[in-house]
Design a protein around this motif. Structure first.
Motif, mmCIF file in Angstrom:
data_model
loop_
_atom_site.group_PDB
_atom_site.id
_atom_site.type_symbol
_atom_site.label_atom_id
_atom_site.label_comp_id
_atom_site.label_asym_id
_atom_site.label_seq_id
_atom_site.Cartn_x
_atom_site.Cartn_y
_atom_site.Cartn_z
ATOM 1 N N PHE A 72 0.830 -1.202 0.000
ATOM 2 C CA PHE A 72 0.000 0.000 0.000
ATOM 3 C C PHE A 72 0.864 1.250 0.000
ATOM 4 C CE2 PHE A 72 -2.977 -2.996 2.194
ATOM 5 C CZ PHE A 72 -3.998 -2.955 1.246
ATOM 6 N N PHE A 73 0.430 2.267 -0.754
ATOM 7 C CA PHE A 73 0.982 3.613 -0.693
ATOM 8 C C PHE A 73 -0.038 4.489 0.026
ATOM 9 C CE2 PHE A 73 3.419 3.184 -5.011
ATOM 10 C CZ PHE A 73 4.291 2.287 -4.429
ATOM 11 N N VAL A 74 0.387 5.176 1.093
ATOM 12 C CA VAL A 74 -0.522 6.059 1.816
ATOM 13 C C VAL A 74 0.125 7.426 1.970
ATOM 14 C CG1 VAL A 74 -1.592 4.158 3.088
ATOM 15 C CG2 VAL A 74 0.329 5.386 4.110
ATOM 16 N N GLY A 75 -0.700 8.427 2.201
ATOM 17 C CA GLY A 75 -0.220 9.788 2.379
ATOM 18 C C GLY A 75 -1.301 10.774 1.989
ATOM 19 N N SER B 186 0.136 8.667 -5.979
ATOM 20 C CA SER B 186 -0.505 8.401 -7.266
ATOM 21 C C SER B 186 0.445 8.686 -8.427
ATOM 22 C CB SER B 186 -1.774 9.246 -7.420
ATOM 23 O OG SER B 186 -2.745 8.865 -6.465
ATOM 24 N N THR B 187 1.298 9.700 -8.259
ATOM 25 C CA THR B 187 2.285 10.034 -9.289
ATOM 26 C C THR B 187 3.254 8.873 -9.491
ATOM 27 O OG1 THR B 187 2.130 12.380 -8.734
ATOM 28 C CG2 THR B 187 4.089 11.670 -9.939
ATOM 29 N N LEU B 188 3.705 8.283 -8.404
ATOM 30 C CA LEU B 188 4.611 7.137 -8.499
ATOM 31 C C LEU B 188 3.895 5.928 -9.089
ATOM 32 C CD1 LEU B 188 7.269 5.704 -8.030
ATOM 33 C CD2 LEU B 188 6.602 5.338 -5.638
ATOM 34 N N LEU B 189 2.677 5.675 -8.655
ATOM 35 C CA LEU B 189 1.926 4.536 -9.168
ATOM 36 C C LEU B 189 1.729 4.664 -10.681
ATOM 37 C CD1 LEU B 189 0.555 1.988 -7.897
ATOM 38 C CD2 LEU B 189 -1.593 3.253 -8.053
ATOM 39 N N GLU B 190 1.442 5.866 -11.143
ATOM 40 C CA GLU B 190 1.250 6.113 -12.571
ATOM 41 C C GLU B 190 2.540 5.844 -13.346
ATOM 42 O OE1 GLU B 190 1.016 10.267 -14.447
ATOM 43 O OE2 GLU B 190 -1.088 9.652 -14.331
ATOM 44 N N PHE C 80 -2.948 -4.990 -14.699
ATOM 45 C CA PHE C 80 -3.971 -3.967 -14.900
ATOM 46 C C PHE C 80 -3.603 -2.727 -14.110
ATOM 47 C CE2 PHE C 80 -8.293 -2.429 -15.443
ATOM 48 C CZ PHE C 80 -8.763 -3.149 -16.546
ATOM 49 N N PHE C 81 -3.895 -1.556 -14.663
ATOM 50 C CA PHE C 81 -3.795 -0.294 -13.934
ATOM 51 C C PHE C 81 -5.176 0.340 -13.894
ATOM 52 C CE2 PHE C 81 -2.936 4.433 -14.224
ATOM 53 C CZ PHE C 81 -2.638 4.587 -12.866
ATOM 54 N N MET C 82 -5.628 0.701 -12.701
ATOM 55 C CA MET C 82 -6.955 1.292 -12.592
ATOM 56 C C MET C 82 -6.929 2.450 -11.610
ATOM 57 S SD MET C 82 -9.955 1.660 -13.539
ATOM 58 C CE MET C 82 -9.848 0.320 -14.737
ATOM 59 N N ARG C 83 -7.468 3.564 -12.047
ATOM 60 C CA ARG C 83 -7.629 4.712 -11.169
ATOM 61 C C ARG C 83 -9.111 5.063 -11.120
ATOM 62 N NH1 ARG C 83 -3.533 8.423 -14.046
ATOM 63 N NH2 ARG C 83 -3.695 9.459 -12.038
ATOM 64 N N ALA C 84 -9.610 5.300 -9.923
ATOM 65 C CA ALA C 84 -11.042 5.561 -9.752
ATOM 66 C C ALA C 84 -11.497 6.763 -10.564
ATOM 67 C CB ALA C 84 -11.357 5.783 -8.269
ATOM 68 N N GLU C 85 -10.656 7.789 -10.664
ATOM 69 C CA GLU C 85 -11.060 9.028 -11.317
ATOM 70 C C GLU C 85 -11.232 8.876 -12.826
ATOM 71 O OE1 GLU C 85 -6.776 11.248 -11.945
ATOM 72 O OE2 GLU C 85 -7.683 11.267 -9.959
ATOM 73 N N SER C 86 -10.613 7.857 -13.422
ATOM 74 C CA SER C 86 -10.711 7.680 -14.876
ATOM 75 C C SER C 86 -11.531 6.453 -15.262
ATOM 76 C CB SER C 86 -9.310 7.583 -15.494
ATOM 77 O OG SER C 86 -8.617 6.468 -14.983
ATOM 78 N N TYR D 249 -1.196 -5.845 -10.373
ATOM 79 C CA TYR D 249 -2.341 -4.947 -10.402
ATOM 80 C C TYR D 249 -2.020 -3.670 -9.632
ATOM 81 C CZ TYR D 249 -4.526 -8.919 -12.432
ATOM 82 O OH TYR D 249 -4.807 -9.958 -13.281
ATOM 83 N N LEU D 250 -2.098 -2.551 -10.339
ATOM 84 C CA LEU D 250 -1.801 -1.243 -9.779
ATOM 85 C C LEU D 250 -3.115 -0.473 -9.673
ATOM 86 C CD1 LEU D 250 1.279 -0.451 -12.060
ATOM 87 C CD2 LEU D 250 1.235 -1.747 -9.912
ATOM 88 N N LEU D 251 -3.533 -0.159 -8.462
ATOM 89 C CA LEU D 251 -4.862 0.405 -8.233
ATOM 90 C C LEU D 251 -4.751 1.713 -7.466
ATOM 91 C CD1 LEU D 251 -6.608 -2.909 -7.100
ATOM 92 C CD2 LEU D 251 -6.379 -2.015 -9.422
ATOM 93 N N ASP D 252 -5.357 2.748 -8.015
ATOM 94 C CA ASP D 252 -5.314 4.073 -7.397
ATOM 95 C C ASP D 252 -6.669 4.388 -6.765
ATOM 96 O OD1 ASP D 252 -4.566 6.567 -6.612
ATOM 97 O OD2 ASP D 252 -4.310 7.399 -8.623
#
Length: 248
Positions: A38-41, A48-52, A101-107, A159-162
């Motif tokens: 997990f990435f938190v902050g 999110s920048t790093l995950l992207e 898979f890469f998934m971001r809630a905003e997109s 799986y990379l999830l934002d």
């Protein structure tokens, strides 16, 4: 053993975004010891920048999806959209994998549009939609479509999830954790998740990296602000509300 075992990045000199994000000031050196990280902050801390950047380095579509959905333009920074992608180094054990898979809630809305466009080109759209819960993601609630995607698309891979919790009720976050458990226990799937959810963060034996002005540091669950603030608020909400609504 996780597929992706290390994330490293030497931050070049200069003060341009995203290299001037405080959490990156000591460089990025993250060993991935477990199949769930997990990435938190706080918002803007760089998680999110790093995950992207990791997603783009692997070849995933930054608007959401896998390598087959890749619509990245690659015209800005040495063939990448994110300036952080080029200097990032990924170490794979025992070999690099491309599934995932890469998934971001905003997109997610844009990703659902993409799936509908692909379905139009299929000879049998109904069969195509079986991989997404049996119907267009737009014809399901936000939470239903997220879980349909997770249940039907997640197999072997990374799986990379934002912030996946943005679409999920607390009960469905628990259902999502069950999906993660089933896959990671099979040793076929690895998850890196940026999240604000104190429920999701308590996933057993996960590694948690906290992003703040002191850099990126590993913490345990009880050390996260998400846990501490939620716990303290639920134990005594009146104190917080009195402070928040005070006219002083």
């Amino acid at each position: 053993m996780p597929y992706l075992s290390n994330i490293d990045c030497h931050i070049p000199n200069g003060h341009s975004f995203p290299f001037n994000i405080p959490s990156f000031k000591y460089g990025i050196h993250l060993p991935l010891k477990n199949n769930v990280t997990f990435f938190v902050g706080e918002n803007g801390s760089g998680k999110s920048t790093l995950l992207e950047a990791i997603a783009e380095k692997i070849g995933f579509n930054l608007r959401g999806g896998n390598r087959n959905h890749n619509l990245n333009t690659g015209v800005n920074f040495d063939g990448y959209e994110s300036p952080l992608t080029q200097p990032i180094q990924l170490t794979w054990t025992p070999r690099r994998i491309n599934n995932g898979f890469f998934m971001r809630a905003e997109s997610f809305f844009n990703f659902a549009n993409l799936i509908d466009e692909i379905a139009k080109e299929e000879r049998d759209p109904s069969k195509f939609y079986q991989a997404y819960g049996g119907k267009s993601l737009h014809h399901q609630s936000h939470g239903e479509s997220f879980l349909a995607l997770f249940n039907n698309q997640f197999e072997a891979g990374i799986y990379l999830l934002d912030e996946p919790e943005a679409a999920l009720s607390p009960a469905r976050i628990l259902s999502f954790m069950s999906i993660i458990h089933k896959l990671e226990q099979s040793r076929r799937a690895q998850f890196i998740i940026a999240t604000h959810s104190p429920i999701l963060l308590c996933y057993p034996e996960a590694t948690i990296y906290n992003f703040d002005n002191e850099g990126i540091q590993e913490v345990n669950y009880a050390q996260t602000e998400h846990y501490q603030l939620t716990k303290n608020f639920l134990e005594n909400p009146e104190v917080y509300l009195r402070h928040l609504f005070s006219e002083d």
